[in-house]
Design a protein around this motif. Structure first.
Motif, short mmCIF file in Angstrom:
data_model
loop_
_atom_site.label_atom_id
_atom_site.label_comp_id
_atom_site.label_asym_id
_atom_site.label_seq_id
_atom_site.Cartn_x
_atom_site.Cartn_y
_atom_site.Cartn_z
N LYS A 162 0.82 -1.20 0.00
CA LYS A 162 0.00 0.00 0.00
C LYS A 162 0.85 1.24 0.00
CE LYS A 162 -3.72 2.28 2.52
NZ LYS A 162 -4.62 2.20 3.68
N GLN A 163 1.95 1.23 0.81
CA GLN A 163 2.83 2.38 0.85
C GLN A 163 3.49 2.62 -0.49
OE1 GLN A 163 5.87 2.08 3.80
NE2 GLN A 163 6.68 4.11 3.43
N ARG A 164 3.91 1.52 -1.18
CA ARG A 164 4.55 1.67 -2.49
C ARG A 164 3.59 2.28 -3.50
NH1 ARG A 164 6.79 -3.69 -5.04
NH2 ARG A 164 8.14 -3.53 -3.22
N ASP A 207 -3.74 12.53 -7.55
CA ASP A 207 -3.99 11.19 -8.10
C ASP A 207 -4.73 11.31 -9.43
OD1 ASP A 207 -6.96 10.27 -6.14
OD2 ASP A 207 -6.42 12.11 -7.21
N THR A 208 -4.30 12.27 -10.25
CA THR A 208 -4.98 12.54 -11.51
C THR A 208 -5.09 11.29 -12.39
OG1 THR A 208 -4.14 14.81 -11.45
CG2 THR A 208 -4.97 14.02 -13.56
N LEU A 209 -4.02 10.53 -12.44
CA LEU A 209 -4.05 9.34 -13.29
C LEU A 209 -5.13 8.38 -12.84
CD1 LEU A 209 -2.89 7.62 -15.55
CD2 LEU A 209 -1.15 6.79 -13.96
N GLY A 210 -5.25 8.17 -11.54
CA GLY A 210 -6.27 7.27 -11.02
C GLY A 210 -7.68 7.77 -11.22
N LEU A 235 -6.17 -0.20 -5.18
CA LEU A 235 -5.60 1.06 -5.66
C LEU A 235 -5.28 0.93 -7.13
CD1 LEU A 235 -3.15 1.94 -2.75
CD2 LEU A 235 -5.22 3.18 -3.37
N VAL A 236 -5.55 1.99 -7.88
CA VAL A 236 -5.46 1.88 -9.33
C VAL A 236 -4.06 1.49 -9.77
CG1 VAL A 236 -4.95 4.30 -9.80
CG2 VAL A 236 -6.23 2.95 -11.47
N CYS A 237 -3.02 1.93 -9.06
CA CYS A 237 -1.66 1.60 -9.46
C CYS A 237 -1.29 0.16 -9.15
CB CYS A 237 -0.66 2.56 -8.83
SG CYS A 237 -0.42 4.08 -9.78
N ALA A 238 -2.16 -0.55 -8.44
CA ALA A 238 -1.95 -1.99 -8.23
C ALA A 238 -2.68 -2.81 -9.29
CB ALA A 238 -2.43 -2.38 -6.84
N TRP A 239 -3.43 -2.15 -10.17
CA TRP A 239 -4.18 -2.83 -11.21
C TRP A 239 -3.34 -2.91 -12.48
CZ3 TRP A 239 -7.25 0.06 -15.26
CH2 TRP A 239 -7.92 -0.83 -16.12
N ALA A 258 -0.81 -0.11 -13.88
CA ALA A 258 0.45 -0.30 -13.16
C ALA A 258 1.70 0.03 -13.98
CB ALA A 258 0.54 -1.73 -12.63
N PRO A 259 1.76 -0.34 -15.28
CA PRO A 259 2.98 0.00 -16.03
C PRO A 259 3.26 1.51 -16.06
CG PRO A 259 1.71 -1.65 -17.21
CD PRO A 259 0.85 -1.18 -16.09
N ALA A 260 2.21 2.32 -16.23
CA ALA A 260 2.41 3.77 -16.25
C ALA A 260 2.92 4.25 -14.90
CB ALA A 260 1.11 4.48 -16.62
#
Length: 296
Positions: free
Chosen positions: A2-4, A54-57, A145-149, A153-155
């Motif tokens: 989660k922290q990452r 968190d614009t990307l998310g 979290l969207v960055c874990a999807w 995630a690649p972006a």
């Protein structure tokens, strides 16, 4: 984890806010060059870090594609991840298909409704379950979290690599300019070490052991393109590196491709075609065996 993910989203917000600030220059004109540019871009970047975003998310109802190629000497991989997200509550799908071996594929489908998500196993992974589909419980908190999807995630990882490079060297963000169509282009010199530490490409330990200290210092030129509204459009990292008797070729290209529609998503699988992973121990065991097949 989660922290990452939170840290990565901070990096994403920093770059997007930087782009918005730089975008005030006239369309088609470059921003300052040389040492002046480094100071200007560094100041903008650091200022943006104080306004985490968190614009990307927040980008909704979108489709995206990630094309990845990585070669270390004679071993290489090439794959494409296509994804879509739609609605509120949100339905998500990501399709990870190898361009080297068409039988190597994994599709992840997260319906908006219900308590489970699904994975479709390509032929390479058929030993993992007696059916082509497996299901597993969704997190109690809903979509992760969207960055874990896998669709985004690649972006997040690529932007994290830029952030790591900037944290070590304020001149790593080398420039920013507005393009004739109103978009902003940010360029960065990212060491291979930052690329690997951000896990833009997840390599087996046997490959990582071959990449020495000097090779990790080699630069991966990176370009980030942001739309006139400050929304991320594309990130590209590309390099050919030769050092310490090894040669690395890589190209990573993440870009949004359009608006999502219901046609971008599969139908719910028939229960007879689904192997149920009922709890976290079963899910953990599944991913352990998946990792063994992938050599990680």
């Amino acid at each position: 984890m989660k922290q990452r993910a939170t840290t990565t989203m901070a990096a994403v917000g920093a770059v997007l806010l930087l782009a918005t600030a730089c975008g005030q220059a006239r369309a088609g004109t470059a921003l300052p060059k040389g040492d002046e540019a480094a100071a200007y871009v560094s100041a903008k970047f650091e200022g943006a870090m104080d306004k985490l975003s968190d614009t990307l998310g927040m980008q909704r109802d979108t489709t995206a594609a990630f094309e990845t190629y990585f070669r270390l000497d004679e071993k290489w991989l090439r794959a494409t991840i296509t994804s879509a997200r739609l609605g509120s509550p949100e339905t998500r799908v990501s399709r990870n298909h190898s361009q080297k071996n068409p039988d190597e594929s994994l599709d992840n489908f997260i319906p908006a409704e219900g308590t489970v998500s699904y994975m479709y196993l390509g032929p390479v992974y058929k030993s993992l379950a007696p059916t082509a589909w497996v299901s597993m419980p969704k997190p109690e908190s809903g979509n992760s979290l969207v960055c874990a999807w896998a669709g985004i995630a690649p972006a997040c990882k690529m932007v994290s690599a830029v952030q790591r490079a900037f944290s070590s060297n304020k001149k790593a963000v080398t420039g920013a300019r507005t393009l004739p169509d109103g978009k902003t282009e940010v360029t960065a010199a990212v060491p291979l070490g930052a690329f690997l530490d951000a896990r833009v490409e997840v390599l087996p330990q046997s490959a990582l052991d071959q990449i020495g200290t000097e090779m990790r210092k080699e630069i991966v030129p990176t370009k980030i393109t942001i739309g006139p509204d400050g929304v991320l459009s594309q990130i590209v990292m590309e390099a050919t590196l030769t050092k310490e008797n090894h040669r690395i070729e890589l190209r990573e290209d993440f870009h949004f491709t359009g608006k999502a529609t219901p046609q971008d998503f599969p139908k719910l699988p028939d229960p007879a075609d689904v192997t149920v992973l009922p709890d976290q121990p079963a899910v953990d065991d599944f991913y352990r065996r998946l990792g063994e097949l992938q050599g990680s």
